[in-house]
Design a protein around this motif. Structure first.
Motif, PDB file in Angstrom:
ATOM      1  N   SER A  23       0.842  -1.198   0.000  1.00  8.43           N
ATOM      2  CA  SER A  23       0.000   0.000   0.000  1.00  8.43           C
ATOM      3  C   SER A  23       0.880   1.251   0.000  1.00  8.43           C
ATOM      4  CB  SER A  23      -0.865  -0.041   1.268  1.00  8.43           C
ATOM      5  OG  SER A  23      -2.030   0.711   1.124  1.00  8.43           O
ATOM      6  N   PRO A  24       0.420   2.328  -0.650  1.00  6.10           N
ATOM      7  CA  PRO A  24       1.237   3.549  -0.639  1.00  6.10           C
ATOM      8  C   PRO A  24       1.431   4.079   0.771  1.00  6.10           C
ATOM      9  CG  PRO A  24      -0.940   3.964  -1.612  1.00  6.10           C
ATOM     10  CD  PRO A  24      -0.825   2.485  -1.420  1.00  6.10           C
ATOM     11  N   MET A  25       2.677   4.408   1.107  1.00  4.61           N
ATOM     12  CA  MET A  25       2.951   4.919   2.451  1.00  4.61           C
ATOM     13  C   MET A  25       3.954   6.063   2.416  1.00  4.61           C
ATOM     14  SD  MET A  25       2.993   1.575   4.888  1.00  4.61           S
ATOM     15  CE  MET A  25       3.720   0.510   3.655  1.00  4.61           C
ATOM     16  N   GLY A  26       3.461   7.268   2.748  1.00  6.45           N
ATOM     17  CA  GLY A  26       4.294   8.462   2.757  1.00  6.45           C
ATOM     18  C   GLY A  26       5.471   8.297   3.708  1.00  6.45           C
ATOM     19  N   ALA A  59       2.060   8.626  -1.886  1.00  2.00           N
ATOM     20  CA  ALA A  59       1.420   9.757  -2.555  1.00  2.00           C
ATOM     21  C   ALA A  59       2.487  10.726  -3.063  1.00  2.00           C
ATOM     22  CB  ALA A  59       0.503  10.472  -1.563  1.00  2.00           C
ATOM     23  N   GLN A 102       1.016   6.594  -6.711  1.00  2.00           N
ATOM     24  CA  GLN A 102      -0.216   7.285  -6.346  1.00  2.00           C
ATOM     25  C   GLN A 102       0.009   8.776  -6.552  1.00  2.00           C
ATOM     26  OE1 GLN A 102      -1.339   7.746  -2.149  1.00  2.00           O
ATOM     27  NE2 GLN A 102      -3.222   6.654  -2.607  1.00  2.00           N
ATOM     28  N   HIS A 178      -5.417   9.589  -5.960  1.00  2.00           N
ATOM     29  CA  HIS A 178      -5.764   9.624  -4.532  1.00  2.00           C
ATOM     30  C   HIS A 178      -6.999  10.493  -4.320  1.00  2.00           C
ATOM     31  CE1 HIS A 178      -5.391   9.274  -0.325  1.00  2.00           C
ATOM     32  NE2 HIS A 178      -4.112   9.542  -0.159  1.00  2.00           N
ATOM     33  N   HIS A 181      -9.007  10.046   2.175  1.00  2.00           N
ATOM     34  CA  HIS A 181      -8.322  10.530   3.385  1.00  2.00           C
ATOM     35  C   HIS A 181      -8.435  12.027   3.639  1.00  2.00           C
ATOM     36  CE1 HIS A 181      -5.677   6.659   2.913  1.00  2.00           C
ATOM     37  NE2 HIS A 181      -6.949   6.410   3.136  1.00  2.00           N
ATOM     38  N   ARG A 231      -8.156   5.527  -5.374  1.00  2.00           N
ATOM     39  CA  ARG A 231      -8.346   5.209  -3.949  1.00  2.00           C
ATOM     40  C   ARG A 231      -9.401   6.148  -3.382  1.00  2.00           C
ATOM     41  NH1 ARG A 231      -4.708   3.813   1.309  1.00  2.00           N
ATOM     42  NH2 ARG A 231      -4.144   2.068   0.000  1.00  2.00           N
ATOM     43  N   VAL A 300      -7.942  -3.091   1.836  1.00  2.00           N
ATOM     44  CA  VAL A 300      -6.815  -2.608   2.640  1.00  2.00           C
ATOM     45  C   VAL A 300      -7.298  -2.341   4.056  1.00  2.00           C
ATOM     46  CG1 VAL A 300      -7.167  -0.139   2.084  1.00  2.00           C
ATOM     47  CG2 VAL A 300      -4.865  -0.967   2.637  1.00  2.00           C
ATOM     48  N   LEU A 302      -5.552  -3.204   8.112  1.00  2.00           N
ATOM     49  CA  LEU A 302      -5.337  -4.248   9.112  1.00  2.00           C
ATOM     50  C   LEU A 302      -5.511  -5.662   8.558  1.00  2.00           C
ATOM     51  CD1 LEU A 302      -6.587  -2.675  12.465  1.00  2.00           C
ATOM     52  CD2 LEU A 302      -4.251  -3.146  11.726  1.00  2.00           C
ATOM     53  N   GLY A 324      -0.113  -2.276   4.438  1.00  2.00           N
ATOM     54  CA  GLY A 324       0.688  -1.105   4.731  1.00  2.00           C
ATOM     55  C   GLY A 324       1.652  -1.367   5.863  1.00  2.00           C
ATOM     56  N   ARG A 325       1.192  -1.097   7.089  1.00  2.00           N
ATOM     57  CA  ARG A 325       2.090  -1.167   8.240  1.00  2.00           C
ATOM     58  C   ARG A 325       2.744  -2.528   8.402  1.00  2.00           C
ATOM     59  NH1 ARG A 325      -2.621   1.427  11.782  1.00  2.00           N
ATOM     60  NH2 ARG A 325      -3.737   0.225  10.210  1.00  2.00           N
TER      61      ARG A 325
HETATM   62  C1  LIG Z   1       3.435   5.571   7.346  1.00  2.00           C
HETATM   63  C2  LIG Z   1       2.165   5.559   6.544  1.00  2.00           C
HETATM   64  C3  LIG Z   1       2.044   6.394   5.438  1.00  2.00           C
HETATM   65  C4  LIG Z   1       0.887   6.357   4.644  1.00  2.00           C
HETATM   66  N1  LIG Z   1       0.820   7.097   3.502  1.00  2.00           N
HETATM   67  C5  LIG Z   1      -0.214   6.929   2.647  1.00  2.00           C
HETATM   68  C6  LIG Z   1      -0.198   7.522   1.361  1.00  2.00           C
HETATM   69  O1  LIG Z   1       0.771   8.174   0.939  1.00  2.00           O
HETATM   70  N2  LIG Z   1      -1.295   7.356   0.585  1.00  2.00           N
HETATM   71  C7  LIG Z   1      -2.377   6.607   0.995  1.00  2.00           C
HETATM   72  O2  LIG Z   1      -3.350   6.485   0.261  1.00  2.00           O
HETATM   73  N3  LIG Z   1      -2.376   5.983   2.181  1.00  2.00           N
HETATM   74  C8  LIG Z   1      -1.320   6.123   3.007  1.00  2.00           C
HETATM   75  N4  LIG Z   1      -1.301   5.432   4.185  1.00  2.00           N
HETATM   76  C9  LIG Z   1      -2.393   4.478   4.478  1.00  2.00           C
HETATM   77  C10 LIG Z   1      -1.988   3.065   4.040  1.00  2.00           C
HETATM   78  O3  LIG Z   1      -1.758   2.985   2.646  1.00  2.00           O
HETATM   79  C11 LIG Z   1      -3.061   2.034   4.430  1.00  2.00           C
HETATM   80  O4  LIG Z   1      -4.235   2.297   3.713  1.00  2.00           O
HETATM   81  C12 LIG Z   1      -3.381   2.073   5.930  1.00  2.00           C
HETATM   82  O5  LIG Z   1      -2.197   2.130   6.694  1.00  2.00           O
HETATM   83  C13 LIG Z   1      -4.210   0.854   6.358  1.00  2.00           C
HETATM   84  O6  LIG Z   1      -3.557  -0.339   6.000  1.00  2.00           O
HETATM   85  P1  LIG Z   1      -2.641  -1.173   7.061  1.00  2.00           P
HETATM   86  O7  LIG Z   1      -3.516  -1.487   8.237  1.00  2.00           O
HETATM   87  O8  LIG Z   1      -2.218  -2.397   6.299  1.00  2.00           O
HETATM   88  O9  LIG Z   1      -1.479  -0.298   7.437  1.00  2.00           O
HETATM   89  C14 LIG Z   1      -0.176   5.491   5.007  1.00  2.00           C
HETATM   90  C15 LIG Z   1      -0.057   4.692   6.137  1.00  2.00           C
HETATM   91  C16 LIG Z   1       1.091   4.701   6.894  1.00  2.00           C
HETATM   92  C17 LIG Z   1       1.195   3.779   8.080  1.00  2.00           C
END
Ligand SMILES: Cc1cc2nc3c(=O)[nH]c(=O)nc-3n(C[C@H](O)[C@H](O)[C@H](O)COP(=O)(O)O)c2cc1C
Length: 369
Positions: A23-26, A59, A102, A178, A181, A231, A300, A302, A324-325
């Protein structure tokens, strides 16, 4: 019987070797001009050998004031594209997983410090800016935004198109817009952030207009043989906000315009949201969208266990699972899942001997694909 999790997923000309998506993660680790840095080389390099079928980069802002923090990633300039090309070239030499990006605009949530500094509004002299939004309603605790006028709407739409063209030229397989959120496009959708009284506000049709305009413009330039998704926050989890019913209507429209998949995330419009957090908490939203619209859906939220991911897919609640996490905590999650589900691993040959099945020190033949 072979697992659904490790079965290929095909859309248009793109085949993912399995249904695990990062998953995308900043990372809040850009250089201040939107450029990827050595952190991204290490972070995405690491994920490139995770065994996931698709990695979606964090993102990337379509214009400087579309960042959330000043050190977010961007894709508004040639320099941004060059910095990303360096990272992608490196990653592609290590593995054959597919790559997505993204593209985003932070809207009224932008101009704040990085997550680990509390996302507090920054003064201009500290690198902040006045955010733009659907209307002048501020996100609680953040700066008052300026409502985009017609020229601003055109500028942002063109910025999304320019970003899509850069992503196309980087050879990315998947583009995700995107819309979630509480960021700019979501702020048009939700009545909690949009109180415009022109054609881009009011009823559902009006509130969907700008996000659909942006999607249409991006669709026109994104190659048909690649994959284009969106998304969304499938619900605001708040009284008077965006709902799953709205999401189904929005998805139907996106699908008719050539959207290949939806990622069903949620929340982000208001701190008043009440989210029923727990394993797979967003999967019922994914399932409803998939059932009602027939579009491919990425689930997506948890998803942490291989059996859980397998169940989501095999019960038809989603077509892909994004983690993600869990992928940060255990970037080898797909290897562990493969062992648990008795599937061959997409493992670099340098690491083959770590496989728990390697009793005699001989070498496995990894599945390519
Ligand atoms: C460190 C971090 C950065 C994130 N950045 C983005 C992002 O850039 N774009 C986005 O759509 N979601 C972002 N998310 C949300 C995750 O993509 C994901 O949807 C959310 O963490 C739930 O999934 P998980 O329980 O597997 O972590 C971010 C989450 C985390 C933890």
């Amino acid at each position: 019987m072979s697992s659904k999790l490790f079965s290929p997923f095909k859309a248009n000309g793109v085949t993912l070797r399995n249904r695990i998506v990062v998953s995308p993660m900043g990372q809040y680790s850009g250089d201040g001009e939107g450029n990827a840095t050595d952190w991204h080389l290490m972070h995405l390099g690491n994920l490139s050998i995770s065994g996931a079928g698709l990695v979606i980069t964090e993102a990337a802002a379509v214009e400087p004031q579309g960042r959330v923090s000043p050190i977010d990633l961007g894709i508004w300039s040639d320099d941004n594209a060059e910095a990303l090309a360096r990272v992608l070239d490196f990653c592609r030499r290590q593995s054959d997983c597919k790559w997505g990006i993204q593209i985003a605009h932070g809207g009224r949530k932008g101009g704040v410090s990085p997550a680990w500094e509390g996302q507090l509004p920054l003064a201009e002299e500290d690198g902040g800016w006045t955010p733009v939004s659907a209307s002048g309603l501020a996100y609680p605790g953040r700066a008052d935004p300026i409502a985009l006028d017609d020229a601003g709407l055109a500028r942002v739409r063109n910025a999304f198109v320019a970003a899509a063209l850069r992503a196309r030229d980087l050879g990315l397989d998947v583009l995700e817009v995107h819309n979630a959120h509480g960021y700019l496009l979501h702020s048009f959708l939700t009545p909690l952030a949009n109180n415009r009284n022109d054609a881009y506000g009011g009823d559902l049709e009006g509130r969907m207009r700008f996000p659909l305009d942006v999607f249409r413009a991006v669709r026109e330039v994104w190659p048909q043989d690649r994959v284009l998704g969106v998304r969304i926050s499938a619900t605001d989890w708040a009284e008077g906000g965006w709902t799953i019913e709205d999401s189904i209507v929005f998805t139907q429209r996106l699908k008719s315009m050539g959207c290949d998949y939806i990622t069903a995330s949620s929340g982000g419009s208001t701190p008043e949201q009440v989210i029923p957090i727990g394993p797979s908490y967003q999967i019922p939203l994914a399932e409803a969208i998939r059932r009602e619209t027939g579009i491919a859906v990425m689930g997506v939220g948890l998803i942490t266990e291989p059996a859980q991911a397998e169940q989501i897919l095999s019960e038809g609640q989603a077509d892909l699972v994004a983690l993600g996490r869990r992928m940060l905590f255990n970037p080898r999650w797909p290897w562990h899942a493969a062992v648990e589900l008795n599937e061959p691993l997409a493992i670099p040959r340098q690491y083959q001997r770590c496989h728990p099945g390697m009793q005699r020190g001989d070498f496995l033949k990894p599945r390519q694909g």
